[in-house]
Write a protein that holds these residues in place. Structure first.
Motif, short mmCIF file in Angstrom:
data_model
loop_
_atom_site.label_atom_id
_atom_site.label_comp_id
_atom_site.label_asym_id
_atom_site.label_seq_id
_atom_site.Cartn_x
_atom_site.Cartn_y
_atom_site.Cartn_z
N PHE A 136 0.84 -1.20 0.00
CA PHE A 136 0.00 0.00 0.00
C PHE A 136 0.87 1.25 0.00
O PHE A 136 2.07 1.20 0.27
N ASN B 252 -11.57 -8.53 6.02
CA ASN B 252 -12.89 -8.00 5.65
C ASN B 252 -12.75 -6.62 5.03
O ASN B 252 -13.37 -6.30 4.02
N ASP B 253 -11.90 -5.82 5.67
CA ASP B 253 -11.68 -4.46 5.13
C ASP B 253 -11.03 -4.53 3.75
O ASP B 253 -11.37 -3.75 2.86
N LEU B 254 -10.09 -5.46 3.58
CA LEU B 254 -9.39 -5.57 2.29
C LEU B 254 -10.36 -6.01 1.20
O LEU B 254 -10.26 -5.57 0.06
N LYS B 255 -11.29 -6.88 1.56
CA LYS B 255 -12.28 -7.31 0.58
C LYS B 255 -13.22 -6.15 0.24
O LYS B 255 -13.56 -5.91 -0.91
N LYS B 256 -13.56 -5.40 1.31
CA LYS B 256 -14.50 -4.29 1.11
C LYS B 256 -13.92 -3.24 0.16
O LYS B 256 -14.63 -2.68 -0.68
N ASP B 257 -12.63 -2.98 0.27
CA ASP B 257 -12.06 -1.95 -0.61
C ASP B 257 -11.57 -2.54 -1.94
O ASP B 257 -10.94 -1.84 -2.74
N GLY B 258 -11.85 -3.82 -2.14
CA GLY B 258 -11.55 -4.42 -3.44
C GLY B 258 -10.14 -4.91 -3.63
O GLY B 258 -9.75 -5.32 -4.72
N THR B 259 -9.36 -4.91 -2.56
CA THR B 259 -7.97 -5.36 -2.68
C THR B 259 -7.92 -6.87 -2.89
O THR B 259 -7.08 -7.37 -3.65
N LYS C 108 -9.93 -13.79 0.79
CA LYS C 108 -10.15 -13.52 2.22
C LYS C 108 -10.22 -14.83 2.99
O LYS C 108 -9.59 -15.00 4.03
#
Lengths: 143, 570
Positions: free
Chosen positions: B512, B544-551, B557
């Motif tokens: 990142f 979960n956050d990484l999936k949410k932002d599309g990473t 996940k």
């Protein structure tokens, strides 16, 4: 054959080392002497170019060919001309330029009669020649 | 086809290199010396080692080995300061270069190629030295085997400089590391300087014509920080004619990179000898002066007064060679005289007789302010010179009165302009060489990138490193291409995939912009968790956050969470 070598040597001296070459040639008188400057002057004489003989491993006066090669090499290092340079465009839009051995910075040094060493990192041939020939402007002038 | 066996380091070399200072934990530019010499010459010269250099810390057993050790020593000094994930290769050789009993070419160096418009180029429209371009791109833009155009810097040095009286009066290279070079030439100092040029302390301008290198005729990264304070223009936006004129605008060309300017107080002391004009405002400023070999040196606070043009009433009336006819005006002030007709000390003597407290000699020809030679023990006032251009500037204002000081200006650092920016060397005429791609010779203490080797130099890189930072050699200890100042994770785990407790999730380990990878963030979960459940929960929130932002995808996940659940962490 021998005479031709002497003549070529004198021309190259003048071309490569300007005023100092003229001094080394004795303003013409030495040029008329039986032997050419490279052959006549002892190794170590002021203004004489030397070369490390690959066969003997010892210093000896440089031949005209060797002097020309060294002078040409120095000119090549200090070339800041774009003539002959060709950029390469890459598929990603990047451009590269092979400097062909030019755009170098070159250290040159000279020793004055009182033993003081002048050295400079220069980026043009005129400056290098001035220092190598001892013609660089003195630090102090009288008038 | 080159003989690649020549390029391989010998066993000796490997042995001695192991004795060199180790890289600090996070110093990351690898610089390799590529030996381009043939058998029996240059780096392969089997002649016995120079005893003085041996005593000075160089363990080489032959001259060739000592040369190689010195090269690698200098390379290591730079490698410990610069970070790049792309190795740097220096093509090096010792060859017969010009040499007489009184002069010699010592060596040369510079970049092999320059690049523009490469991926991640901070300024896509200027040239960068290839080593710097590689660092910024993060990949080798010029791949190739050692000894080819794929290398970065070329360095050739004079093999004839071996102590023979036939070459530079018997002065030879000193290969030691302790600076105890005596009358010889300290090779490591020269190499540090020359490598500096190859790494980025250089422009690609023909200073005589002002033209850029090309085609395409682009400016270069060094020129974007080269500022002429006379017109407020950087070299990259100047016309060729403007650059050519700026190249000899002595005392008025600075390197204005913010890192260098911030570092100036740490390297340059206060006190600049000069002529400081305080009125009229149109010409106020510090003017470069030449010193005199007679009379007292300029000092602080110096001599302050009106500047009065001499008039001796004969011939060139301002040459100051005869008793002044305007002694009443000169008395107690600073006399301005023109160069010419008589010696400098005669002019000073006449000015002193007229009551002047200091003398300024204006040059009568283009060029820098000359050094004033001569002797006269009766002269008790300071004498300096100014260039013809500066002299004309002052003369043009004499009608309304010019007031100034001849002395050491203690508010200006030696080697900086009044605004604290590092001066670049801009001798007049340009043919004196060394222009712009060096710091000014007035710098004190002396700097590595001045155009001459000074005896007080150590093997440090002083203001050169800040210059490297400004042009793009940003610190990047973990080589993740995020500058250390913006990097929240040093060192980063830069593994290709996210691996948790030995379990390869198969998920790409994304980096990142804050310098942290997914693996770094999982490591932070591990460090902050009190028990395994806490660790698994932290990883779950993270993914979960990484999936949410599309990473990552839902499957990815699950893969990471599965690895985390099965890991023995903590």
């Amino acid at each position: 054959m021998k005479k031709q070598q002497r003549t070529a040597s004198g021309v190259l001296w003048v071309a490569a080392f300007g005023a100092v070459a003229l001094l080394a040639l004795g303003a013409g008188s030495s040029a008329a002497a039986p032997a050419g400057p490279a052959a006549k002057a002892p190794v170590g004489a002021a203004g004489m170019q030397v070369f490390l003989d690959p066969a003997t491993g010892k210093m000896r006066p440089a031949t005209a060919q060797e002097m020309k090669a060294m002078s040409d090499r120095l000119k090549g290092f200090l070339s800041r001309s774009s003539e002959g340079l060709k950029a390469q465009e890459h598929p990603n839009g990047m451009i590269s330029l092979d400097l062909q051995g030019g755009f170098m910075n070159v250290w040159v040094a000279s020793v004055s009669p009182d033993g003081k060493v002048t050295n400079a990192c220069v980026n043009n041939y005129e400056a290098a020649e001035a220092i190598l020939s001892g013609q660089a402007a003195p630090a102090y002038e009288e008038q | 086809m080159r003989n690649h066996t020549r390029l391989l380091l010998s066993l000796f070399t490997l042995a001695v290199l192991s004795l060199l200072p180790l890289h600090p934990a996070f110093a990351n530019a690898s610089i390799t010396i590529v030996n381009m010499d043939g058998a029996g010459e240059g780096f392969n010269d089997p002649s016995p080692a120079d005893p003085a250099s041996t005593a000075g810390g160089n363990p080489g057993l032959t001259i060739g080995q000592q040369r190689l050790y010195a090269f690698q020593f200098a390379a290591n000094a730079w490698s410990q300061l610069l970070d790049s994930k792309v190795p740097i290769f220096i093509q090096a050789s010792f060859d017969p270069l010009t040499c007489t009993a009184t002069s010699a070419t010592l060596g040369s160096a510079g970049a092999i190629q320059i690049f523009s418009g490469f991926p991640n180029a901070p300024n896509p429209n200027v040239w960068y030295q290839v080593a710097l371009a590689n660092k910024l791109a993060g990949v080798d833009l010029a791949p190739g085997p050692p000894g080819s155009i794929g290398d970065d810097i070329i360095a050739r040095f004079n093999s004839l400089l071996n102590g023979s009286p036939s070459c530079l009066g018997g002065r030879g290279w000193y290969y030691g590391t302790d600076l105890n070079h005596g009358t010889n030439i300290d090779l490591i100092t020269v190499l540090l300087h020359e490598f500096g040029h190859g790494l980025g302390f250089a422009n690609f301008v023909n200073e005589l014509s002002g033209s850029n290198a090309g085609p395409p005729f682009l400016s270069d990264i060094f020129s974007t920080f080269t500022l002429d304070i006379s017109n407020g223009l950087h070299w990259d936006v100047m016309s060729n004619a403007q650059r050519a004129a700026s190249a000899f605008n002595t005392n008025r060309v600075v390197f204005d990179g913010p890192t260098v300017t911030a570092a100036v107080p740490g390297f340059l002391g206060f006190g600049t000898p000069g002529l400081t004009v305080d009125s009229p405002p149109a010409i106020s400023g510090v003017y470069r002066v030449g010193s005199a070999s007679f009379g007292p040196p300029v000092s602080a606070p110096g001599v302050t007064g009106n500047i009065i043009l001499a008039n001796d009433g004969i011939g060139a009336t301002a040459d100051g060679c005869q008793p002044f006819t305007n002694a009443a005006a000169v008395n107690g002030n600073i006399a301005l005289v023109d160069r010419g007709t008589c010696t400098f000390n005669v002019k000073a003597a006449q000015a002193q007789a007229a009551g002047a407290r200091a003398v300024i000699v204006a040059n009568n020809a283009p060029g820098s302010a000359p050094g004033l030679g001569g002797t006269d023990p009766t002269i008790t006032i300071p004498t300096v010179s100014v260039s013809q251009a500066d002299g004309n500037t002052i003369k043009a204002q004499l009608g309304i009165g010019v007031h100034g000081n001849v002395g050491v200006n203690m508010s200006v650092r030696a080697g900086a302009d009044p605004s604290g920016r590092a001066l670049l060397y801009a001798p007049d005429p340009v043919a004196l060489g060394s222009s712009i791609s060096h710091y000014d010779t007035i710098a004190f203490p002396n700097l590595l990138m001045e155009p001459a080797i000074n005896s007080d130099l150590t093997h440090g890189v002083d203001l050169t490193l800040p210059e490297m930072r400004d042009i793009g050699w940003y610190p990047d200890a973990d080589l993740d291409m995020v500058p250390d100042g913006e990097d929240s994770c040093i060192p980063s785990n830069l593994a290709v995939n996210v691996v948790v407790g030995g379990c390869d999730s198969g998920v790409a380990n994304t980096l990142f912009t804050n310098g942290c990878t997914i693996s770094d963030q999982i490591a932070q979960c591990a460090a902050g968790a009190g028990n395994h459940g806490g660790f698994v929960s932290c990883v779950a929130h993270l993914t979960n956050d990484l999936k949410k932002d599309g990473t990552i995808s839902g499957a990815q996940k699950g893969s990471i969470q599965s690895c985390a659940a099965g890991a023995s962490i903590p």
